[in-house]
Design a protein around this motif. Structure first.
Motif, mmCIF file in Angstrom:
data_model
loop_
_atom_site.group_PDB
_atom_site.id
_atom_site.type_symbol
_atom_site.label_atom_id
_atom_site.label_comp_id
_atom_site.label_asym_id
_atom_site.label_seq_id
_atom_site.Cartn_x
_atom_site.Cartn_y
_atom_site.Cartn_z
ATOM 1 N N ARG A 1 0.806 -1.212 0.000
ATOM 2 C CA ARG A 1 0.000 0.000 0.000
ATOM 3 C C ARG A 1 0.854 1.283 0.000
ATOM 4 O O ARG A 1 0.482 2.309 -0.570
ATOM 5 C CB ARG A 1 -0.915 -0.015 1.220
ATOM 6 N N SER B 1 -5.503 -7.117 -2.501
ATOM 7 C CA SER B 1 -6.574 -6.124 -2.533
ATOM 8 C C SER B 1 -6.107 -4.791 -2.013
ATOM 9 O O SER B 1 -5.290 -4.707 -1.115
ATOM 10 C CB SER B 1 -7.721 -6.610 -1.666
ATOM 11 N N ASN C 1 -10.133 -1.299 -0.166
ATOM 12 C CA ASN C 1 -10.440 -0.634 1.100
ATOM 13 C C ASN C 1 -9.535 0.577 1.327
ATOM 14 O O ASN C 1 -9.992 1.618 1.789
ATOM 15 C CB ASN C 1 -10.330 -1.618 2.259
ATOM 16 N N PHE C 2 -8.256 0.466 0.978
ATOM 17 C CA PHE C 2 -7.389 1.630 1.105
ATOM 18 C C PHE C 2 -7.897 2.764 0.232
ATOM 19 O O PHE C 2 -7.898 3.922 0.628
ATOM 20 C CB PHE C 2 -5.958 1.292 0.667
ATOM 21 N N LYS D 1 -11.029 4.497 1.604
ATOM 22 C CA LYS D 1 -10.708 5.293 2.780
ATOM 23 C C LYS D 1 -9.995 6.594 2.379
ATOM 24 O O LYS D 1 -10.279 7.662 2.907
ATOM 25 C CB LYS D 1 -9.812 4.469 3.703
ATOM 26 N N GLY E 1 -15.220 7.621 11.798
ATOM 27 C CA GLY E 1 -15.200 7.486 13.252
ATOM 28 C C GLY E 1 -15.849 6.185 13.710
ATOM 29 O O GLY E 1 -15.681 5.763 14.844
ATOM 30 N N GLU F 1 -13.623 1.762 11.965
ATOM 31 C CA GLU F 1 -12.778 0.754 12.606
ATOM 32 C C GLU F 1 -13.618 -0.179 13.491
ATOM 33 O O GLU F 1 -13.467 -1.394 13.456
ATOM 34 C CB GLU F 1 -11.681 1.404 13.450
ATOM 35 N N THR F 2 -14.474 0.405 14.305
ATOM 36 C CA THR F 2 -15.284 -0.408 15.205
ATOM 37 C C THR F 2 -16.118 -1.418 14.428
ATOM 38 O O THR F 2 -16.187 -2.597 14.763
ATOM 39 C CB THR F 2 -16.228 0.509 16.010
ATOM 40 N N HIS G 1 -15.661 -2.503 11.417
ATOM 41 C CA HIS G 1 -14.785 -3.486 10.816
ATOM 42 C C HIS G 1 -14.441 -4.595 11.814
ATOM 43 O O HIS G 1 -14.545 -5.782 11.524
ATOM 44 C CB HIS G 1 -13.515 -2.809 10.324
ATOM 45 N N GLU G 2 -14.075 -4.199 13.018
ATOM 46 C CA GLU G 2 -13.700 -5.178 14.040
ATOM 47 C C GLU G 2 -14.874 -6.095 14.379
ATOM 48 O O GLU G 2 -14.719 -7.315 14.477
ATOM 49 C CB GLU G 2 -13.305 -4.461 15.325
ATOM 50 N N ASP G 3 -16.020 -5.481 14.564
ATOM 51 C CA ASP G 3 -17.198 -6.283 14.898
ATOM 52 C C ASP G 3 -17.470 -7.301 13.799
ATOM 53 O O ASP G 3 -17.788 -8.464 14.053
ATOM 54 C CB ASP G 3 -18.423 -5.368 15.068
ATOM 55 N N VAL H 1 -15.299 -8.547 11.649
ATOM 56 C CA VAL H 1 -14.253 -9.556 11.598
ATOM 57 C C VAL H 1 -14.419 -10.543 12.752
ATOM 58 O O VAL H 1 -14.271 -11.751 12.592
ATOM 59 C CB VAL H 1 -12.864 -8.890 11.639
ATOM 60 N N ARG H 2 -14.749 -10.009 13.947
ATOM 61 C CA ARG H 2 -14.823 -10.861 15.129
ATOM 62 C C ARG H 2 -15.944 -11.875 15.020
ATOM 63 O O ARG H 2 -15.745 -13.066 15.166
ATOM 64 C CB ARG H 2 -15.001 -9.996 16.379
#
Lengths: 449, 449, 449, 449
Positions: free
Chosen positions: B176, B284, B287-288, B291, B418, B421-422, B424-426, B428-429
């Protein structure tokens, strides 16, 4: 330094604060961020590295990588060593998967099993470095990090194996296909020129006026390799003078002169080649640069017929001192040139010249290192690139450093288009040092003496 | 194609002609070169590969690499497969050194022994690919080579392991940090624009007039990632419309319109995202890009408050057909929407809409693939990037393809600064799909039905 | 069109609203501005012109000039004529100062008095145009304004004197020293290329594919002059084909071909020269362009030996028709070529060719306009630039327009470096038309017939 | 200087050699050219001017103009004066056509006759200068030529009328629409930066280190106007510091400092404005530059609220000395500040400050030149641009020159967006000097004293 708005990095914050996300407390809050960023840089760096190797989304990686690069820059030397130890001890490869993959490969050594083995064997720090490299400006930061590592490994040899990972990645990133040659002249940005001023170590410059003298006249050229991600950083650069005939001393090239019309020049002299970044040691591209410069110049100025260097003899004084211990003639010569009375005594120069030239010829053409290659490192570079040894000059450089290390001797190496590959091969195959008849005669002289 | 002056490549010539250099015959002669270059391309390519892995000087490598890249381009499909087999069988790693290095590591699994093992395990083709990459334009050629390999491996699965080496290197080269985002508009070079025209596959364009309509108006934006060594090749690009409010159908965005003053826009709509090169599959950077586009737009146009997509439902029709086999309601709906009478019957649309929307809600939010992630690939991309599912629209796209695959359904995903990230994490988890109240109500409706 | 924030322009507002500034009412208020800008464009334009000629500070001039340029763009044709009349009647020069300055000069005709007289005689509209030119983009707007004026003056000859003021200023602004030649190719911005597509009138193009065919192949070149303040507007451009030998027909140049390696070309063919802006009529720079293109090409491609045009014969059909009224042979020829049966009848072509060529030779070399210069306008251009008439070709262009105006005849003019000045002088001095022996023979034929 | 290949310029050669072209002798021969170019530069220049005004083809004009520009550059001062006299005496306007055109106009003073009169009255040297301007680099050469003329006219006032022609053309060529504002920073070409170093005369710099301090820190800006045909020549430039609050002394701005984050700045300080070329005297664009800088900064840094200068008081010492002759208080003050003991005596500063400030207030606000405008030239510039007088500072500049001319006084002028036009008008109409309450109080103090 301008304030940077940081996106909320909840993973990083949690890694640092050890908190789990709860409904009542918001890890994404500015307060949590501020608290997290107040930690010492080593702690922030290690947390960021953990996060980078986790399951974080790729878009967020960039921000965490920036955090890590910034934290690293704030470390003092001791903390950097701690970090390198951490890299060595915690970002290696797990043993169990290696054993399993090896077993599979040993049973069936096919391409698929090799690929699987390769995957397990790659130290995790390579992935870490690749992810750090996502940050803006990270490539240069990683080059500087390797320079730090090389310094640290001198004190602590156990850190040396880490360098293999840096070399592996930097070799890939600084692949010749990614390098861009640009001409540097008086119209280049000052931000680049000040680096040329700082990095020139072969023939250092006193200031901007001298810099201008090397870049602005119509009979001067300077070329450098740049990399797309290290911006204005010249990785390596060569300074060129256009002349009529092969120059035998450096001073006339560095002084202010009436410039020569480039179309009247028949010779391009590479009189200074500098590698800028110690973090790229061993990842060489000097030969690519010279070759491309020759191509650019010959296209630009069809009148050019000769491409020569004017190069120092950095190990000559030391070699002569060693010879002096076994040989009376050498001892006398070493004493006489070491005294430096000749510097201002033209007659003495005349008298000493044959002996100096013939000793230098032996130094360049006969003195070898343990692998059988020439003892002189600059000779190894140019001969290894396919040049031939052409002419030894004395006195050619009276700067203090040049006297100390080379008794004022310089040599011209010659690049001949169409012969470069053959000479390179001959050199690589059996250390053949192609040289001119003139040098052969000097050798004869030495033999007879 | 312009003639290229080739430097004399004696190694290559000898490799091809099998001759040793002798005093009487000159392998560097133009005749020898011509003779060598008349060989079939596969032969030239294999010889060049041998030379590249030999002890050739680095400067000469560039010329040989160019030779190899050029020869590869002349191969037909069968010869390419032969070449891949050759890569697999002759450019792996030697077994003996691996065994020795493994033994040493097994005894003392430290960083130094790991580094040594890593070196032996790396397939030699990686070095080969790195050297090929020295040629001008080689990076793109290697991307195309991987596309060829992927095609070939479908026929011949034994070639698949080679892909690991390509992926390893391309991931490093297309890091990237090396990608550059550039805006594309009507002032961009035609040589880039024609690629946008060719690569746009989500909402294909009829020609230059339509292209202009997507790039020139003040309320349109287009951004792409470029790589320093692949020149004018847009690796991935996103087309953006600036609007007031979230659009519910694609046609108004593609038609000619009175453009909106960008300062009056409150919403940026990502209505088409295209990956250009199949040889970069799985490497890939979408996503970059998204953003960075959000960052650029919010800087440029502070009035923007919403960042949404207008995305297709590529697997909806197939999913509904599968549902139909088990469920009478679904079967009836599938039949009705499949008939397409509704396309021109506004009343029928009104009547079908609730059922379509609620089926689509189930498709996007409940249908999962075996790993538990959303069945819809576009949903996986955006939700995995940290977007939420916002609004389902029908009828939203009446193009033939969109009807065939998604019955005309489209969906808006929403990117909230804002929260990215949250989310995304949720996701992925635990595959949490954040979605709007509106979609929740549609699900309720579905449940009740 | 994006909203433009307008600085408060109190002078302009007051000029429009007729109000004096008072303590209680603020002419700088947004309301006053809005009210002022709601006036009809002609009114706004005239007010702006008054303000521009007043004592307004220079910094504010830019904003008022922008206002004026924008208002002008909104005028319909009738209002433009009104504006031109206004320029003529109210922006001339005052008689009294002229009389006084003349009297002073008549008494003492020295440089100071001449300068004073010059100042009084300059029409005030020149100052007005200079001030309008301060607006961003105004230079191009003024060129278009002149095009409007030329059209208007056809209907209303009393407007013609205004043109002298435009010519005076445009000649100064479009001074050759300000023009920049740029190569146009497939990497040029689409915003420029679409203008080439639009302005090409000698051999019009069907669309972007044809455009690409003329710009992208390695054996094509296109050069244009640009002006620093008219941005992407190509003022004049020439399309060039690199060939072996002099082409005798246009079609092979325009069709898709296997491109020639430029280094194999010996001839550069200027096959289309287009002036883009009618508002620059008579402010010629075509000769500068051709000369600079020849210089650029000969530097770039040392193998080029011939610089020729492939030019139309726009007045040949008309001239032949006139001849036909007095001459039986000409009448027969005119009838035969006019029938166009020959277009598809190769034998008839063979039969007619000698007569066509010899008639065309008379047309190009003997037919003169009242001033004694060649009747053919393209001939006047190239011969006046120092070219010679080289070869007449038939049939060379079968496009409808070319048949109508020139019966399919084309001619090569030849530019010979080192002879251009001499030929130019000879042509200027006594209308000497240098021509090849081949053409001389055709004339002989004509004489004998 | 590189050799220039000169095209054969037969006209020029013949003008120089006085030869007619004959069949046997070739004026285009290299020998004839060499012979011609060996003539003294004045002779070559005058011949070139004759040729430029003759009937030479336009393409050849460029070469002759280059010849002329080069010859002019070789003239010594005396020859330049001779050339200016020649311009005055031989490139005026012919009397007979003027008389005839005037008679026609006097009889019928319409636009056509005015245009005809204008044509006859224009001195031929204007056409000559326009044609000289065709040479590459000629615009700058003509600016320098005007600087020579202004110098010469001081000795020989009869040359002054020539300046009108230069002003006429330069005003047209340096029209604001042609000027391009560019930011200058540490990434600008050294070739531009060395000019900034040379031209800075308000607060001169010691060398490159100081230059870097003014350009590189994030809280510094520098903007200049460039003209498309004068390349790297900054015509005028302004140096800006970003600060919190209005600075009251120059030294802190020039010293090395911890830079301020630009986003924390609320004030932009224009602390040095320099015109570079004396040949553009009176062709002012400083006001345009400031206005455009304000626009650029306010776009770039929305946090900026104040735009002020920190300006010298170049005539204060002289004015105070004049006051001292009539006023005892002024005499005492003049003596005390002239002694400079206060420079190192902080208490004395405190004691003197009220009197210095109030005298300075009178100087800036009450002292007028014969036309009723402020006596201070810098005040005239800024107030005339629409600024207000804001704050007087003392001691503010302790540099020798600043003490000599202004007793260390500096003043802030304030630019307020939205009030600039009104203030400009008020100033132009009746010399109203808008000033702050603070200054009004200082005036009161002065009145009472």
């Amino acid at each position: 330094m301008a304030k940077r708005s940081r996106p909320f990095l909840s993973d990083l914050i949690r890694a640092l604060t050890g908190e789990r996300r709860t409904r009542d407390r918001d890890p994404d809050s500015p307060e949590a961020l501020e608290q997290a960023l107040a930690r010492p840089p080593l702690e922030r760096l290690l947390a960021a590295c953990d996060v980078l190797m986790g399951h974080l989304g790729e878009a967020a990686l960039v921000a965490v990588a920036e955090e890590a690069v910034e934290a690293y820059a704030e470390l003092d030397t001791a903390d950097r060593v701690t970090f390198f130890r951490h890299l060595r001890d915690h970002f290696g490869a797990d043993a169990a998967p290696i054993r399993a993959a090896y077993a599979a490969w040993a049973e069936a050594p096919d391409a698929a099993n090799l690929a699987a083995l390769f995957r397990t064997v790659e130290p995790r720090r390579q992935q870490l470095l690749r992810r750090l490299n996502m940050a803006a400006g990270a490539t240069l930061a990683l080059v500087h990090m390797r320079a730090d590592l090389l310094r640290a490994a001198k004190q602590e040899p156990d850190l040396a194996p880490l360098d293999a990972d840096f070399v592996h990645l930097l070799t890939s990133w600084f692949n010749r296909g990614f390098l861009q040659m640009r001409r540097i002249d008086w119209h280049s940005p000052a931000a680049i020129l000040e680096k040329i001023l700082a990095y020139e170590s072969v023939h250092p410059m006193a200031g901007w006026d001298e810099l201008r003298r090397r870049l602005d006249p119509v009979d001067r050229r300077c070329y450098a390799f740049f990399h797309p991600t290290t911006g204005n950083e010249p990785l390596i650069f060569v300074e060129v003078a256009l002349t009529r005939g092969t120059p035998g001393a450096i001073a006339p090239l560095l002084e202010e002169n009436q410039p020569l019309d480039p179309e009247d020049a028949d010779t391009a002299v590479f009189y200074s080649i500098n590698n800028s970044l110690s973090g790229l040691r061993g990842i060489s591209f000097g030969n690519f640069l010279l070759k491309q410069v020759v191509a650019a110049l010959s296209q630009d100025l069809p009148g050019l017929q000769h491409y020569v260097t004017l190069s120092p003899a950095p190990g000559f004084a030391k070699w002569l001192a060693a010879e002096a211990e076994q040989d009376a003639d050498a001892a006398r010569l070493a004493e006489q040139v070491g005294e430096r009375r000749w510097v201002h005594d033209f007659e003495l120069q005349q008298q000493l010249r044959p002996a100096v030239l013939s000793a230098a010829a032996r130094y360049f053409l006969r003195a070898k290192n343990p692998t059988g290659a020439p003892l002189d490192p600059v000779a190894r570079f140019h001969l290894g690139n396919g040049a031939s040894a052409d002419r030894i000059n004395w006195p050619a450089d009276l700067a203090g450093n040049a006297l100390d290390r080379g008794h004022g001797v310089m040599i011209n190496y010659r690049y001949e288009l169409g012969l470069i590959e053959t000479r390179h091969e001959d050199f690589v195959r059996d250390n053949t040092v192609t040289h001119s008849d003139e040098l052969e005669k000097l050798l004869d002289l030495a033999r007879r003496a």
